[in-house]
Write a protein that holds these residues in place. Structure first.
Motif, short mmCIF file in Angstrom:
data_model
loop_
_atom_site.label_atom_id
_atom_site.label_comp_id
_atom_site.label_asym_id
_atom_site.label_seq_id
_atom_site.Cartn_x
_atom_site.Cartn_y
_atom_site.Cartn_z
N LYS A 5 0.94 -1.21 -0.05
CA LYS A 5 0.01 0.12 -0.06
C LYS A 5 0.65 1.21 0.05
O LYS A 5 1.90 1.37 0.73
CB LYS A 5 -0.89 -0.05 1.27
N LYS A 6 0.61 2.36 -0.77
CA LYS A 6 1.16 3.29 -0.96
C LYS A 6 1.48 4.30 0.40
O LYS A 6 2.51 4.61 0.94
CB LYS A 6 0.43 4.52 -1.82
N GLU A 7 0.50 4.28 1.14
CA GLU A 7 0.56 4.99 2.59
C GLU A 7 1.66 4.05 3.54
O GLU A 7 2.44 4.96 4.22
CB GLU A 7 -0.87 4.78 3.08
N ASP A 8 1.72 2.92 3.43
CA ASP A 8 2.89 2.11 4.16
C ASP A 8 4.15 2.24 3.41
O ASP A 8 5.13 2.56 4.33
CB ASP A 8 2.46 0.69 4.34
N LEU A 9 4.40 2.29 2.23
CA LEU A 9 5.50 2.80 1.46
C LEU A 9 6.10 4.17 1.91
O LEU A 9 7.26 4.57 1.99
CB LEU A 9 5.46 2.34 0.07
N LEU A 10 5.04 4.98 1.89
CA LEU A 10 5.42 6.34 2.22
C LEU A 10 5.94 6.52 3.62
O LEU A 10 6.92 7.26 3.84
CB LEU A 10 4.21 7.27 1.86
N ASP A 11 5.53 5.91 4.51
CA ASP A 11 5.71 5.91 5.88
C ASP A 11 7.17 5.40 6.08
O ASP A 11 7.83 5.84 6.67
CB ASP A 11 4.94 5.09 6.56
N TYR A 67 9.55 5.40 3.48
CA TYR A 67 10.25 6.44 3.04
C TYR A 67 10.48 7.51 3.88
O TYR A 67 11.73 7.89 4.06
CB TYR A 67 9.58 6.87 1.79
N ASN A 68 9.45 8.01 4.70
CA ASN A 68 9.70 9.06 5.51
C ASN A 68 10.65 8.55 6.74
O ASN A 68 11.36 9.49 7.11
CB ASN A 68 8.35 9.72 6.03
N ALA A 69 10.60 7.47 7.04
CA ALA A 69 11.37 7.05 8.20
C ALA A 69 12.74 7.04 7.89
O ALA A 69 13.82 7.24 8.69
CB ALA A 69 10.89 5.64 8.56
N VAL A 70 13.06 6.39 6.73
CA VAL A 70 14.57 6.00 6.15
C VAL A 70 15.04 7.61 5.99
O VAL A 70 16.39 7.96 6.14
CB VAL A 70 14.52 5.36 4.74
N ASN A 71 14.32 8.67 5.47
CA ASN A 71 14.87 9.96 5.05
C ASN A 71 14.68 11.05 5.93
O ASN A 71 14.94 12.04 5.76
CB ASN A 71 14.35 10.22 3.52
#
Length: 316
Positions: free
Chosen positions: A32-38, A40-44
């Protein structure tokens, strides 16, 4: 959420059960995009909140022949390649180079970018992350470089480089990253549970189902495990059985070589290497030492004493 000691204990007991199981599950967990976005935010350390900012461009076999990566996407002017590995692989930069070349070719063609003109064309900034949860001990963060694969020439620098940032996501590692991305932490916990229960039960089917039940009860990946349980369990078991089959084919080859006289006697270097690899495969799939003994005797026509000596030598 869950007893910390239980999970950390499981990490020390469980050898790496299945490479592809965790690879496929990783993609499934972040579908899911929302989980992938989360993630990404955590990594960056970023704060994107609009899922429309994220454009998934993961390569699939059907379109790009044998080129298939785990997850790739565009966001905020960056080309992101996320790969999962449950075994340490120093060749990830080489693989990343091939994936990124294909992704950039896709991007250039899709945006009608003229790379033959006099004007400098701007491309998304590459970010290559490898999420690692293998058995070999690794630091929380390791940089793998393509240039390490090149022969060194004194006084010269290579014209090509590709760096993979490997993040250890075994439970207990990269705690700050886990705190920022609950989904990643839950994934790590679920994998740790499967590891522990497979070691305890010696049965992947039971291990997966018990781990799923416990995770649902403790609200760990509850959404996918409860709503898509059959799909998750089938995915795990099918992939695990494929790995077992492939290992079995290799073991049968060792046995055939033994029986056809490729190696004569236990001390033969070729046969000894085959036995060592077979024992390592037993360890990888959490086969108990007691269960491995009769298997060795059958596969390599060994008597009990020979099998016990082999286990004593190679069971590490």
């Amino acid at each position: 959420m869950i007893n910390q000691n239980t999970i950390e204990e499981s990490n020390q007991y469980y050898p790496n059960a299945n490479v592809k199981v965790k690879d496929r599950l990783f993609r499934f967990v972040f579908q899911k995009k929302e989980d992938l976005l989360d993630l990404y935010n955590a990594v960056n350390n970023s704060a994107y909140n609009n899922i429309d900012d994220l454009e998934v461009n993961t390569l699939e076999d059907a379109v790009y022949l044998s080129m298939k990566n785990d997850i790739s996407f565009l966001i905020g002017g960056t080309m992101n390649l996320y790969e999962h590995q449950s075994t340490y692989n120093p060749n990830m930069p080489i693989r990343g180079l091939m994936y990124l070349m294909t992704l950039y070719k896709q991007y250039i063609d899709g945006n009608n970018i003229n790379v033959y003109g006099a004007k400098l064309q701007k491309l998304p900034y590459p970010q290559y992350i490898v999420f690692y949860n293998g058995e070999k001990k690794q630091s929380d963060r390791v940089v793998l470089k393509l240039s390490d694969a090149f022969d060194k020439i004194e006084g010269k620098e290579p014209s090509l480089e590709c760096k993979a940032i490997m993040l250890n996501i075994n439970y207990g590692h990269n705690r700050s990253l886990m705190e920022k991305c609950a989904r990643l932490e839950e994934y790590a916990i679920f994998i740790a549970m499967i590891k522990k229960y497979q070691r305890d039960f010696g049965d992947i089917n039971r291990a997966v189902n018990v781990a799923v039940d416990e995770c649902i009860e403790k609200d760990i990946l509850k959404d996918i495990l409860m709503n898509q349980r059959a799909e998750v369990v089938s995915m795990l078991l099918t992939t695990f059985n494929q790995e077992v089959y492939e290992k079995g084919v290799r073991a049968e080859g060792y046995e055939d070589g033994y029986e056809s006289g490729v190696a004569d006697g236990y001390e033969s270097g070729m046969l000894e290497g085959s036995i060592k690899t077979y024992i390592e495969d037993c360890l990888e799939f959490s086969v108990s030492k007691e269960s491995a003994l009769p298997r060795l005797m059958k596969k390599f026509s060994m008597d009990r004493e020979e099998a016990e000596n082999a286990l004593k030598k190679f069971w590490k």
